[in-house]
Design a protein around this motif. Structure first.
Motif, short mmCIF file in Angstrom:
data_model
loop_
_atom_site.label_atom_id
_atom_site.label_comp_id
_atom_site.label_asym_id
_atom_site.label_seq_id
_atom_site.Cartn_x
_atom_site.Cartn_y
_atom_site.Cartn_z
N THR A 143 -3.55 10.89 -9.15
CA THR A 143 -3.07 9.67 -9.79
C THR A 143 -1.88 9.18 -8.99
O THR A 143 -1.22 9.95 -8.29
CB THR A 143 -2.62 9.90 -11.26
OG1 THR A 143 -1.55 10.84 -11.27
CG2 THR A 143 -3.75 10.40 -12.13
N GLY A 144 -1.61 7.88 -9.07
CA GLY A 144 -0.44 7.30 -8.42
C GLY A 144 -0.66 6.83 -7.00
O GLY A 144 0.28 6.35 -6.37
N GLY B 216 0.79 -1.22 0.00
CA GLY B 216 0.00 0.00 0.00
C GLY B 216 0.82 1.27 0.00
O GLY B 216 0.28 2.35 -0.18
N GLU B 217 2.13 1.19 0.23
CA GLU B 217 2.97 2.39 0.23
C GLU B 217 3.26 2.83 -1.19
O GLU B 217 3.42 2.01 -2.09
CB GLU B 217 4.29 2.12 0.96
CG GLU B 217 4.15 2.05 2.45
CD GLU B 217 5.50 1.92 3.15
OE1 GLU B 217 6.55 1.98 2.47
OE2 GLU B 217 5.50 1.74 4.36
N VAL C 30 2.97 10.45 -7.31
CA VAL C 30 1.60 10.94 -7.08
C VAL C 30 1.44 12.32 -7.71
O VAL C 30 2.27 13.20 -7.52
CB VAL C 30 1.29 11.00 -5.57
CG1 VAL C 30 -0.10 11.57 -5.33
CG2 VAL C 30 1.43 9.63 -4.94
N THR C 31 0.35 12.50 -8.46
CA THR C 31 0.01 13.82 -8.99
C THR C 31 -1.30 14.28 -8.37
O THR C 31 -2.19 13.46 -8.09
CB THR C 31 -0.12 13.83 -10.53
OG1 THR C 31 -1.21 12.98 -10.90
CG2 THR C 31 1.15 13.38 -11.21
N LEU D 154 1.71 8.40 3.97
CA LEU D 154 1.90 9.46 2.97
C LEU D 154 1.03 10.67 3.29
O LEU D 154 -0.16 10.54 3.60
CB LEU D 154 1.52 8.91 1.58
CG LEU D 154 1.58 9.90 0.41
CD1 LEU D 154 3.04 10.16 0.04
CD2 LEU D 154 0.83 9.34 -0.78
N HIS D 155 1.62 11.86 3.23
CA HIS D 155 0.85 13.11 3.35
C HIS D 155 1.48 14.10 2.37
O HIS D 155 2.59 14.57 2.57
CB HIS D 155 0.90 13.67 4.77
CG HIS D 155 0.05 14.90 4.94
ND1 HIS D 155 -0.22 15.43 6.17
CD2 HIS D 155 -0.60 15.69 4.06
CE1 HIS D 155 -0.98 16.51 6.03
NE2 HIS D 155 -1.21 16.69 4.75
#
Length: 132
Positions: A62-63, A31-32, A38-39, A121-122
């Motif tokens: 996305t991503g 899941g990482e 990431v966009t 993720l943040h």
């Protein structure tokens, strides 16, 4: 005596190096995602936003991982930057799109921070939105 302390120091250095190298080679958890993959894009509907009229705020991503449901929030700052920011949650619209409805109280240029959170993720993106 000096030989004994040198031996322990050598062993300690080797252990630290092995431990450090093992951490560098660790595989990503399920899941990482890598933040660079990431966009995050921002749009409004209608494209021309007017004060005191409802508008749909759209966050396109996305991503992100399909394994963990992300939490996407829109952080709205007033044109004069006074007062506390307003955090608005979004709902998933499908295909990496998250939406929320909002009514801006006054005209001006608002600062919008998009918060994309998923697991560890943040990602935060800063955008500007002109309201007539």
């Amino acid at each position: 005596m000096a030989m004994k302390s040198t031996r322990w120091l050598t062993i300690a250095v080797i252990l630290v190096l092995v431990w450090g190298l093992a951490g560098c080679g660790a595989a990503a958890q399920e899941g990482e995602v890598d933040p660079k993959d990431v966009t995050v894009e921002f749009a409004s509907d209608p494209a021309v936003v007017k004060a005191n009229e409802a508008v749909k705020l759209i966050v396109q991503t996305t991503g992100l991982s399909a394994d963990i449901t992300p939490d996407i929030q829109v952080d709205i700052r007033k044109p004069d930057n006074k007062g506390l920011p307003e955090y608005v949650k979004t709902t998933e619209a499908g295909d990496g799109q998250y939406v929320t409805n909002y009514t801006f109280e006054a005209p001006g240029t608002y600062t919008i921070y998009l918060h994309v959170m998923q697991g560890e993720l943040h990602i935060t993106k800063k955008k500007k939105l002109d309201v007539q």
